[in-house]
Motif scaffolding. Structure first.
Motif, PDB file in Angstrom:
ATOM      1  N   MET A  37     -10.931   8.719  11.984  1.00 32.41           N
ATOM      2  CA  MET A  37     -11.396   7.463  11.398  1.00 32.41           C
ATOM      3  C   MET A  37     -12.324   6.729  12.366  1.00 32.41           C
ATOM      4  O   MET A  37     -13.352   6.194  11.974  1.00 32.41           O
ATOM      5  CB  MET A  37     -10.208   6.559  11.065  1.00 32.41           C
ATOM      6  CG  MET A  37      -9.390   7.043   9.903  1.00 32.41           C
ATOM      7  SD  MET A  37     -10.363   6.960   8.394  1.00 32.41           S
ATOM      8  CE  MET A  37      -9.491   8.150   7.407  1.00 32.41           C
ATOM      9  N   ARG A  38     -11.939   6.725  13.624  1.00 27.95           N
ATOM     10  CA  ARG A  38     -12.777   6.043  14.622  1.00 27.95           C
ATOM     11  C   ARG A  38     -14.119   6.743  14.761  1.00 27.95           C
ATOM     12  O   ARG A  38     -15.143   6.097  14.962  1.00 27.95           O
ATOM     13  CB  ARG A  38     -12.034   5.942  15.965  1.00 27.95           C
ATOM     14  CG  ARG A  38     -10.802   5.031  15.881  1.00 27.95           C
ATOM     15  CD  ARG A  38     -10.237   4.698  17.256  1.00 27.95           C
ATOM     16  NE  ARG A  38      -9.788   5.856  18.007  1.00 27.95           N
ATOM     17  CZ  ARG A  38      -8.597   6.450  17.844  1.00 27.95           C
ATOM     18  NH1 ARG A  38      -7.739   5.993  16.960  1.00 27.95           N
ATOM     19  NH2 ARG A  38      -8.272   7.499  18.577  1.00 27.95           N
ATOM     20  N   PHE A  93      -6.061  10.870  -2.072  1.00 24.17           N
ATOM     21  CA  PHE A  93      -6.496  10.631  -0.699  1.00 24.17           C
ATOM     22  C   PHE A  93      -7.416  11.767  -0.229  1.00 24.17           C
ATOM     23  O   PHE A  93      -8.482  11.535   0.336  1.00 24.17           O
ATOM     24  CB  PHE A  93      -5.263  10.538   0.207  1.00 24.17           C
ATOM     25  CG  PHE A  93      -5.557  10.104   1.616  1.00 24.17           C
ATOM     26  CD1 PHE A  93      -5.506   8.773   1.973  1.00 24.17           C
ATOM     27  CD2 PHE A  93      -5.888  11.037   2.583  1.00 24.17           C
ATOM     28  CE1 PHE A  93      -5.778   8.364   3.271  1.00 24.17           C
ATOM     29  CE2 PHE A  93      -6.163  10.639   3.889  1.00 24.17           C
ATOM     30  CZ  PHE A  93      -6.109   9.302   4.234  1.00 24.17           C
ATOM     31  N   CYS A 104     -14.765   3.678   1.927  1.00 24.87           N
ATOM     32  CA  CYS A 104     -13.905   3.398   3.094  1.00 24.87           C
ATOM     33  C   CYS A 104     -12.963   2.241   2.749  1.00 24.87           C
ATOM     34  O   CYS A 104     -11.746   2.342   2.945  1.00 24.87           O
ATOM     35  CB  CYS A 104     -14.704   2.983   4.336  1.00 24.87           C
ATOM     36  SG  CYS A 104     -16.180   3.924   4.709  1.00 24.87           S
ATOM     37  N   ARG A 108       0.848  -1.197   0.000  1.00 21.35           N
ATOM     38  CA  ARG A 108       0.000   0.000   0.000  1.00 21.35           C
ATOM     39  C   ARG A 108       0.881   1.245   0.000  1.00 21.35           C
ATOM     40  O   ARG A 108       2.090   1.159   0.192  1.00 21.35           O
ATOM     41  CB  ARG A 108      -0.903   0.002   1.246  1.00 21.35           C
ATOM     42  CG  ARG A 108      -1.984  -1.051   1.199  1.00 21.35           C
ATOM     43  CD  ARG A 108      -2.939  -0.903   2.362  1.00 21.35           C
ATOM     44  NE  ARG A 108      -2.344  -1.264   3.650  1.00 21.35           N
ATOM     45  CZ  ARG A 108      -2.927  -1.023   4.833  1.00 21.35           C
ATOM     46  NH1 ARG A 108      -4.091  -0.431   4.893  1.00 21.35           N
ATOM     47  NH2 ARG A 108      -2.331  -1.388   5.951  1.00 21.35           N
ATOM     48  N   GLY A 117     -11.291  11.440   0.592  1.00 24.62           N
ATOM     49  CA  GLY A 117     -11.681  11.797   1.963  1.00 24.62           C
ATOM     50  C   GLY A 117     -12.805  12.817   1.965  1.00 24.62           C
ATOM     51  O   GLY A 117     -13.827  12.637   2.632  1.00 24.62           O
ATOM     52  N   ARG A 169      -2.005   3.388   3.917  1.00 28.27           N
ATOM     53  CA  ARG A 169      -1.898   3.253   5.357  1.00 28.27           C
ATOM     54  C   ARG A 169      -1.142   4.463   5.902  1.00 28.27           C
ATOM     55  O   ARG A 169      -0.569   5.233   5.144  1.00 28.27           O
ATOM     56  CB  ARG A 169      -1.271   1.921   5.752  1.00 28.27           C
ATOM     57  CG  ARG A 169       0.208   1.828   5.622  1.00 28.27           C
ATOM     58  CD  ARG A 169       0.635   0.437   6.095  1.00 28.27           C
ATOM     59  NE  ARG A 169       2.062   0.373   6.311  1.00 28.27           N
ATOM     60  CZ  ARG A 169       2.718  -0.760   6.542  1.00 28.27           C
ATOM     61  NH1 ARG A 169       2.070  -1.906   6.573  1.00 28.27           N
ATOM     62  NH2 ARG A 169       4.015  -0.743   6.738  1.00 28.27           N
ATOM     63  N   VAL A 170      -1.151   4.606   7.226  1.00 21.78           N
ATOM     64  CA  VAL A 170      -0.507   5.766   7.830  1.00 21.78           C
ATOM     65  C   VAL A 170       0.716   5.305   8.605  1.00 21.78           C
ATOM     66  O   VAL A 170       0.633   4.368   9.395  1.00 21.78           O
ATOM     67  CB  VAL A 170      -1.481   6.511   8.776  1.00 21.78           C
ATOM     68  CG1 VAL A 170      -0.755   7.620   9.517  1.00 21.78           C
ATOM     69  CG2 VAL A 170      -2.637   7.103   7.994  1.00 21.78           C
ATOM     70  N   CYS A 218     -10.226   2.992   0.104  1.00 21.69           N
ATOM     71  CA  CYS A 218      -9.107   3.808   0.581  1.00 21.69           C
ATOM     72  C   CYS A 218      -8.201   2.989   1.502  1.00 21.69           C
ATOM     73  O   CYS A 218      -6.982   3.079   1.426  1.00 21.69           O
ATOM     74  CB  CYS A 218      -9.606   5.060   1.283  1.00 21.69           C
ATOM     75  SG  CYS A 218      -8.300   6.262   1.527  1.00 21.69           S
ATOM     76  N   HIS A 219      -8.801   2.162   2.363  1.00 20.90           N
ATOM     77  CA  HIS A 219      -7.989   1.330   3.262  1.00 20.90           C
ATOM     78  C   HIS A 219      -7.137   0.323   2.488  1.00 20.90           C
ATOM     79  O   HIS A 219      -6.053  -0.043   2.936  1.00 20.90           O
ATOM     80  CB  HIS A 219      -8.880   0.593   4.266  1.00 20.90           C
ATOM     81  CG  HIS A 219      -9.610   1.520   5.189  1.00 20.90           C
ATOM     82  ND1 HIS A 219     -10.793   1.217   5.790  1.00 20.90           N
ATOM     83  CD2 HIS A 219      -9.303   2.788   5.588  1.00 20.90           C
ATOM     84  CE1 HIS A 219     -11.200   2.241   6.533  1.00 20.90           C
ATOM     85  NE2 HIS A 219     -10.311   3.213   6.429  1.00 20.90           N
TER      86      HIS A 219
HETATM   87  C1  HEC Z   1      -9.309   8.783   1.983  1.00 22.06           C
HETATM   88  C2  HEC Z   1      -8.969   7.538   2.581  1.00 22.06           C
HETATM   89  C3  HEC Z   1      -9.847   6.938   3.641  1.00 22.06           C
HETATM   90  C4  HEC Z   1     -11.199   6.901   3.671  1.00 22.06           C
HETATM   91  C5  HEC Z   1     -12.202   7.439   2.647  1.00 22.06           C
HETATM   92  C6  HEC Z   1     -11.553   6.223   4.891  1.00 22.06           C
HETATM   93  N1  HEC Z   1     -10.434   5.862   5.579  1.00 22.06           N
HETATM   94 FE1  HEC Z   1     -10.372   4.933   7.394  1.00 22.06          FE
HETATM   95  N2  HEC Z   1      -8.347   4.908   7.342  1.00 22.06           N
HETATM   96  C7  HEC Z   1      -7.585   5.376   6.293  1.00 22.06           C
HETATM   97  C8  HEC Z   1      -6.194   5.075   6.544  1.00 22.06           C
HETATM   98  C9  HEC Z   1      -5.040   5.410   5.640  1.00 22.06           C
HETATM   99  C10 HEC Z   1      -6.147   4.406   7.779  1.00 22.06           C
HETATM  100  C11 HEC Z   1      -4.916   3.836   8.484  1.00 22.06           C
HETATM  101  C12 HEC Z   1      -4.801   2.406   8.038  1.00 22.06           C
HETATM  102  C13 HEC Z   1      -3.478   1.788   8.377  1.00 22.06           C
HETATM  103  O1  HEC Z   1      -2.533   2.512   8.759  1.00 22.06           O
HETATM  104  O2  HEC Z   1      -3.400   0.548   8.228  1.00 22.06           O
HETATM  105  C14 HEC Z   1      -7.507   4.328   8.252  1.00 22.06           C
HETATM  106  C15 HEC Z   1      -7.884   3.737   9.452  1.00 22.06           C
HETATM  107  C16 HEC Z   1      -9.180   3.575   9.886  1.00 22.06           C
HETATM  108  C17 HEC Z   1      -9.575   2.982  11.142  1.00 22.06           C
HETATM  109  C18 HEC Z   1      -8.633   2.494  12.229  1.00 22.06           C
HETATM  110  C19 HEC Z   1      -8.402   3.634  13.226  1.00 22.06           C
HETATM  111  C20 HEC Z   1      -7.364   3.314  14.302  1.00 22.06           C
HETATM  112  O3  HEC Z   1      -7.491   3.837  15.399  1.00 22.06           O
HETATM  113  O4  HEC Z   1      -6.407   2.569  13.997  1.00 22.06           O
HETATM  114  C21 HEC Z   1     -10.938   2.972  11.166  1.00 22.06           C
HETATM  115  C22 HEC Z   1     -11.830   2.453  12.273  1.00 22.06           C
HETATM  116  C23 HEC Z   1     -11.399   3.574   9.909  1.00 22.06           C
HETATM  117  N3  HEC Z   1     -10.309   3.938   9.167  1.00 22.06           N
HETATM  118  C24 HEC Z   1     -12.726   3.736   9.569  1.00 22.06           C
HETATM  119  C25 HEC Z   1     -13.159   4.293   8.362  1.00 22.06           C
HETATM  120  C26 HEC Z   1     -14.545   4.334   7.952  1.00 22.06           C
HETATM  121  C27 HEC Z   1     -15.716   3.775   8.712  1.00 22.06           C
HETATM  122  C28 HEC Z   1     -14.577   4.977   6.747  1.00 22.06           C
HETATM  123  C29 HEC Z   1     -15.735   5.294   5.848  1.00 22.06           C
HETATM  124  C30 HEC Z   1     -16.895   5.881   6.406  1.00 22.06           C
HETATM  125  C31 HEC Z   1     -13.199   5.316   6.424  1.00 22.06           C
HETATM  126  N4  HEC Z   1     -12.371   4.884   7.431  1.00 22.06           N
HETATM  127  C32 HEC Z   1     -12.844   5.989   5.289  1.00 22.06           C
HETATM  128  C33 HEC Z   1      -8.032   6.033   5.176  1.00 22.06           C
HETATM  129  C34 HEC Z   1      -9.365   6.260   4.844  1.00 22.06           C
END
Ligand code: HEC
Length: 156
Positions: free
Chosen positions: A55-56, A104, A142, A38, A108, A150-151, A145-146
């Motif tokens: 995200m949470r 991204f 969601c 990724r 987002g 990753r971050v 993008c995942h």
């Molecule tokens: C534009 C990109 C993007 C979108 C759209 C997105 N995410 Fe994420 N999200 C990420 C990334 C990047 C991570 C970090 C994942 C990693 O490092 O493995 C993440 C992590 C998370 C986590 C983990 C948080 C933690 O504390 O580790 C959750 C829960 C989550 N996303 C929920 C969602 C949900 C629900 C949606 C849709 C409604 C969503 N995300 C939409 C990019 C996105």
């Protein structure tokens, strides 16, 4: 004539430089290829905490929207969806935004916007099935993008 050619040459080099910098900062952001294939966005500790915290909130919002759909409470659906709409994207630190790749940012913002639309549709149409279908489409944003990003932490 000669100095004219030189200045054209300099202009061309500058244009290429601006293009490369534009690519680096706007399109690519602050990223590397991660061990799992990724794209890893490299952020400071505080920025990463903020992004993951957001995200949470998104997941909590999705949970609350689902629960409201179950009991057919469209006012609650609207309230929960607007809480994770564009309001959540406002006030982001420009320095952090600069580190995010263009795709991204676009995805987002589109996801936040989609929750505002879902809220409006829940109020306008009060149609449970429609809202559920919209939510399932947002969830593909969601997961997409995942799958791609990753971050990670930037190395100092
Ligand atoms: C534009 C990109 C993007 C979108 C759209 C997105 N995410 Fe994420 N999200 C990420 C990334 C990047 C991570 C970090 C994942 C990693 O490092 O493995 C993440 C992590 C998370 C986590 C983990 C948080 C933690 O504390 O580790 C959750 C829960 C989550 N996303 C929920 C969602 C949900 C629900 C949606 C849709 C409604 C969503 N995300 C939409 C990019 C996105």
């Amino acid at each position: 004539m000669k100095s004219c050619k030189i200045s054209w040459g300099i202009s061309a080099i500058l244009a290429i430089l601006v293009g490369v910098m534009g690519y680096m900062f706007v399109i690519k952001g602050s990223t590397i290829e991660a061990s799992d294939g990724r794209t890893e966005i490299q952020l400071s500790v505080g920025e990463r905490d903020r992004v993951l915290g957001e995200m949470r909130l998104l997941l909590e919002g999705v949970q609350a929207i689902t629960a409201a759909i179950v009991v057919d409470d469209m006012a609650a659906v609207a309230e929960e969806a607007s809480a994770i709409g564009m309001v959540l994207a406002r006030g982001e630190d420009p320095a952090m935004i600069a580190k995010l790749p263009l795709e991204f940012k676009t995805n987002g913002f589109a996801a936040h916007n989609a929750f505002d639309e879902l809220a409006q549709n829940a109020l306008d149409f009060g149609d449970r099935e429609m809202v559920l279908e919209e939510l399932s489409v947002i969830l593909t944003a969601c997961t997409a993008c995942h799958a791609g990003y990753r971050v990670g932490l930037e190395s100092k």
